[in-house]
Design a protein around this motif. Sequence first.
Motif, PDB file in Angstrom:
ATOM      1  N   GLN A   1      11.798  31.715  27.705  1.00 50.15           N
ATOM      2  CA  GLN A   1      11.643  31.667  29.156  1.00 50.15           C
ATOM      3  C   GLN A   1      12.966  31.537  29.900  1.00 50.15           C
ATOM      4  OE1 GLN A   1       8.862  28.688  30.441  1.00 50.15           O
ATOM      5  NE2 GLN A   1       9.088  29.179  32.622  1.00 50.15           N
ATOM      6  N   TYR A   2      13.929  30.801  29.328  1.00 47.94           N
ATOM      7  CA  TYR A   2      15.180  30.512  30.039  1.00 47.94           C
ATOM      8  C   TYR A   2      16.365  31.072  29.262  1.00 47.94           C
ATOM      9  CZ  TYR A   2      12.180  27.210  32.503  1.00 47.94           C
ATOM     10  OH  TYR A   2      11.157  26.650  33.237  1.00 47.94           O
ATOM     11  N   PRO A   3      17.143  31.957  29.872  1.00 45.38           N
ATOM     12  CA  PRO A   3      18.270  32.586  29.179  1.00 45.38           C
ATOM     13  C   PRO A   3      19.308  31.589  28.674  1.00 45.38           C
ATOM     14  CG  PRO A   3      17.766  33.751  31.219  1.00 45.38           C
ATOM     15  CD  PRO A   3      16.956  32.507  31.236  1.00 45.38           C
ATOM     16  N   PHE A   4      19.457  30.454  29.341  1.00 45.56           N
ATOM     17  CA  PHE A   4      20.493  29.482  29.002  1.00 45.56           C
ATOM     18  C   PHE A   4      20.000  28.410  28.030  1.00 45.56           C
ATOM     19  CE2 PHE A   4      18.305  28.303  32.876  1.00 45.56           C
ATOM     20  CZ  PHE A   4      17.938  26.983  32.647  1.00 45.56           C
ATOM     21  N   VAL A   5      18.744  28.471  27.600  1.00 44.88           N
ATOM     22  CA  VAL A   5      18.207  27.504  26.653  1.00 44.88           C
ATOM     23  C   VAL A   5      18.192  28.097  25.251  1.00 44.88           C
ATOM     24  CG1 VAL A   5      16.201  26.140  25.937  1.00 44.88           C
ATOM     25  CG2 VAL A   5      16.807  26.285  28.368  1.00 44.88           C
ATOM     26  N   TYR A   6      18.851  27.407  24.332  1.00 41.20           N
ATOM     27  CA  TYR A   6      18.850  27.766  22.926  1.00 41.20           C
ATOM     28  C   TYR A   6      18.052  26.703  22.172  1.00 41.20           C
ATOM     29  CZ  TYR A   6      22.384  31.191  24.157  1.00 41.20           C
ATOM     30  OH  TYR A   6      23.039  32.257  24.718  1.00 41.20           O
ATOM     31  N   GLY A   7      17.899  26.876  20.881  1.00 44.42           N
ATOM     32  CA  GLY A   7      17.061  25.928  20.163  1.00 44.42           C
ATOM     33  C   GLY A   7      17.571  25.598  18.782  1.00 44.42           C
TER      34      GLY A   7
ATOM     35  N   HIS B   1      17.315  35.030  17.244  1.00 40.48           N
ATOM     36  CA  HIS B   1      18.731  35.098  17.621  1.00 40.48           C
ATOM     37  C   HIS B   1      19.179  33.912  18.456  1.00 40.48           C
ATOM     38  CE1 HIS B   1      17.157  36.659  21.461  1.00 40.48           C
ATOM     39  NE2 HIS B   1      18.339  36.398  21.961  1.00 40.48           N
ATOM     40  N   LYS B   2      18.245  33.184  19.094  1.00 50.76           N
ATOM     41  CA  LYS B   2      18.631  32.023  19.896  1.00 50.76           C
ATOM     42  C   LYS B   2      18.419  30.697  19.169  1.00 50.76           C
ATOM     43  CE  LYS B   2      18.106  31.931  24.354  1.00 50.76           C
ATOM     44  NZ  LYS B   2      17.371  31.849  25.648  1.00 50.76           N
TER      45      LYS B   2
END
Length: 257
Positions: A52-58, A85-86
């Motif tokens: 949902q959020y481009p700036f949130v990685y996990g 990829h994130k």
Amino acid sequence: MMIDTHAHYDDRAFEEDRDEVLKGLASRGVHRVINSGSSLEACRRTMELMEQYPFVYGSLGIHPCDTAELTEDDMDWLARQSGLHKCVAIGEIGLDYYWDEPERQLQRKWFARQLRLAREMGLPVVIHSRDAAQDTLDLMRAGHAEEIGGVIHCYSYSRELARDFLNMGFYFGIGGVVTFKNGRKLKETVEYLPMDRILLETDSPYLSPVPHRGRRNDSGNLPLVVAQIAEIKGMAEDEVERITTENALRLYPKMRL
């Protein structure tokens, strides 16, 4: 620019205003966030936030307190999802002896297993260790964690013990506890640590820094952590921001893309 390398925006504490908080972080100087999985369900919610959020990685992994019902099928699922990829790390994983359950032997089993998973996936680890210093070190050494790399999240042990983790090439997650009046041990550790091994984190919604201690935490409070580190280190706050951001991007190169 600051990076919050450990938060839990999937937590119910953000149920009413999660979108507002996350979208407001850039205006408060925070441009990337790593949401950390702690259970299978938390990992699923983390993946939703990543999408949902481009700036949130996990980071995806199972906290020691949530290992009681784990199976090898769950490890297979984690392996598949960690290829996203994130997904930048396996975590948070480790040992927590503060609680009596699940039993310590089971915690150790799944910590070792998730260290192997990280090695297989070529990802660093986010390690949670509470009241379990020696067993954490022993399992890291047995699993050759120095070849995997990662961070000791919410570091809570002594300055002396920090040397052992440094010798393995690990980073240290520093958050709101460094601002506490009773945080003397962590302040001494931060004074000792080289700046190129320090990462900023909040553990939101937990561990709000002073003067917000006891309230819900969020990544916008990182400047308070930066200010305390800068005071301890005798350096400018913008230098702390710059160096910790470089550290995060070095440990988690996927965030550079």
